[in-house]
Write a protein that holds these residues in place. Sequence first.
Motif, mmCIF file in Angstrom:
data_model
loop_
_atom_site.group_PDB
_atom_site.id
_atom_site.type_symbol
_atom_site.label_atom_id
_atom_site.label_comp_id
_atom_site.label_asym_id
_atom_site.label_seq_id
_atom_site.Cartn_x
_atom_site.Cartn_y
_atom_site.Cartn_z
ATOM 1 N N TYR A 133 -31.042 -28.557 28.165
ATOM 2 C CA TYR A 133 -31.448 -27.562 27.172
ATOM 3 C C TYR A 133 -31.751 -28.236 25.830
ATOM 4 O O TYR A 133 -31.216 -29.304 25.515
ATOM 5 N N TRP A 134 -32.602 -27.565 25.047
ATOM 6 C CA TRP A 134 -32.831 -27.975 23.659
ATOM 7 C C TRP A 134 -33.016 -26.721 22.816
ATOM 8 O O TRP A 134 -33.798 -25.827 23.175
ATOM 9 N N VAL A 135 -32.298 -26.647 21.701
ATOM 10 C CA VAL A 135 -32.371 -25.505 20.788
ATOM 11 C C VAL A 135 -32.574 -26.036 19.376
ATOM 12 O O VAL A 135 -31.863 -26.959 18.942
ATOM 13 N N LEU A 136 -33.538 -25.475 18.668
ATOM 14 C CA LEU A 136 -33.749 -25.842 17.271
ATOM 15 C C LEU A 136 -32.657 -25.223 16.425
ATOM 16 O O LEU A 136 -32.524 -23.998 16.357
ATOM 17 N N GLN A 137 -31.866 -26.074 15.805
ATOM 18 C CA GLN A 137 -30.777 -25.586 14.978
ATOM 19 C C GLN A 137 -31.304 -25.063 13.653
ATOM 20 O O GLN A 137 -32.271 -25.590 13.097
ATOM 21 N N PRO A 138 -30.692 -24.001 13.110
ATOM 22 C CA PRO A 138 -31.148 -23.481 11.814
ATOM 23 C C PRO A 138 -30.949 -24.529 10.730
ATOM 24 O O PRO A 138 -29.952 -25.261 10.717
ATOM 25 N N PRO A 139 -31.912 -24.639 9.808
ATOM 26 C CA PRO A 139 -31.779 -25.650 8.753
ATOM 27 C C PRO A 139 -30.604 -25.338 7.835
ATOM 28 O O PRO A 139 -30.282 -24.177 7.567
ATOM 29 N N VAL A 140 -29.954 -26.389 7.363
ATOM 30 C CA VAL A 140 -28.813 -26.246 6.458
ATOM 31 C C VAL A 140 -29.322 -26.293 5.020
ATOM 32 O O VAL A 140 -30.048 -27.223 4.637
ATOM 33 N N ASP A 141 -28.975 -25.279 4.231
ATOM 34 C CA ASP A 141 -29.390 -25.230 2.842
ATOM 35 C C ASP A 141 -28.802 -26.420 2.087
ATOM 36 O O ASP A 141 -27.619 -26.749 2.228
ATOM 37 N N ALA A 142 -29.636 -27.074 1.272
ATOM 38 C CA ALA A 142 -29.211 -28.276 0.565
ATOM 39 C C ALA A 142 -28.040 -27.995 -0.369
ATOM 40 O O ALA A 142 -27.101 -28.788 -0.494
ATOM 41 N N GLU A 143 -28.067 -26.832 -1.046
ATOM 42 C CA GLU A 143 -26.979 -26.489 -1.973
ATOM 43 C C GLU A 143 -25.687 -26.246 -1.209
ATOM 44 O O GLU A 143 -24.609 -26.684 -1.641
ATOM 45 N N GLU A 144 -25.793 -25.542 -0.065
ATOM 46 C CA GLU A 144 -24.603 -25.307 0.746
ATOM 47 C C GLU A 144 -24.037 -26.624 1.282
ATOM 48 O O GLU A 144 -22.816 -26.811 1.327
ATOM 49 N N LEU A 145 -24.937 -27.519 1.702
ATOM 50 C CA LEU A 145 -24.473 -28.802 2.209
ATOM 51 C C LEU A 145 -23.771 -29.601 1.114
ATOM 52 O O LEU A 145 -22.722 -30.213 1.347
ATOM 53 N N GLN A 146 -24.350 -29.576 -0.111
ATOM 54 C CA GLN A 146 -23.724 -30.304 -1.213
ATOM 55 C C GLN A 146 -22.358 -29.723 -1.549
ATOM 56 O O GLN A 146 -21.390 -30.461 -1.803
ATOM 57 N N THR A 147 -22.243 -28.394 -1.534
ATOM 58 C CA THR A 147 -20.964 -27.749 -1.812
ATOM 59 C C THR A 147 -19.929 -28.113 -0.753
ATOM 60 O O THR A 147 -18.759 -28.390 -1.068
ATOM 61 N N ALA A 148 -20.357 -28.118 0.529
ATOM 62 C CA ALA A 148 -19.429 -28.462 1.605
ATOM 63 C C ALA A 148 -18.962 -29.906 1.485
ATOM 64 O O ALA A 148 -17.772 -30.208 1.679
ATOM 65 N N LEU A 149 -19.889 -30.808 1.130
ATOM 66 C CA LEU A 149 -19.505 -32.209 0.983
ATOM 67 C C LEU A 149 -18.556 -32.393 -0.197
ATOM 68 O O LEU A 149 -17.590 -33.169 -0.105
#
Length: 246
Positions: free
Chosen positions: A199-215
């Motif tokens: 199987y292959w599924v396109l994952q939803p893109p991660v918002d840059a601001e959300e990614l920065q906050t999580a990091l």
Amino acid sequence: MGGLAAALLWVTMAGAGGHEPPVHTLAEVLFCQPPWPSLGAALTFDADQLFWFDFPGSRWTPRLPDLPPWPPALETPDQLLQDANLCQDLRRAITDLVTGRLAEAKGVPMADVFPMRPPVPGEPNTLVCLVANIFPPAVEIVWLLDGVPVTQEVTHTHYTPMADLTFLRFSYLRVTPATGDIYTCVVTRQGDNTSTIAYWVLQPPVDAEELQTALCGAAMALGILLALLGIAMLVAARRGARGAGR
């Protein structure tokens, strides 16, 4: 029981210079079998296919369009067709001798699906289904999108022989992926009721601001954990020093 016969020519070449020169392998493999394709031939270099022989068209075909044509004097189609007839005769004779006495060798195909380029929703791309550990070289590859068969924009390569006597095959599907689409590559051995599915599924893109906050949150949590660990080690060291002074 069906049979498969193969004629193999392996040439090992060592490069010049260095203490451990690289070793390269040039292989020409001819196979014949009862299921389709009944005949196949390929020339590989280090497991990369260079040419395959089109038996209906009686001609050598380059794997990639920018490769030079097959040298006419190297091995003519008539010579290869004679070898193919010999392969068929040997297969029939050996099959008659071993049917019911020896088990038929079969490999369980292994499939993996990946995009040719980093996927972006709404942008054209190509999905690749890599099928390895094929033996005998007789499998059917089908693509599905959300469970519905896809027949347009699909291409398959010829079988590529590997050094362990199995075969490799690629299937390509041109797509314009969307988030949540589920693509499936189904590989079925001819004559069997078993299939290998990838199987292959396109994952939803991660918002840059959300990614920065999580990091930042992860870094802060790690810093607090290290600080607490340092305090605990300091307290333990002081207690040990006091105990030793008594």
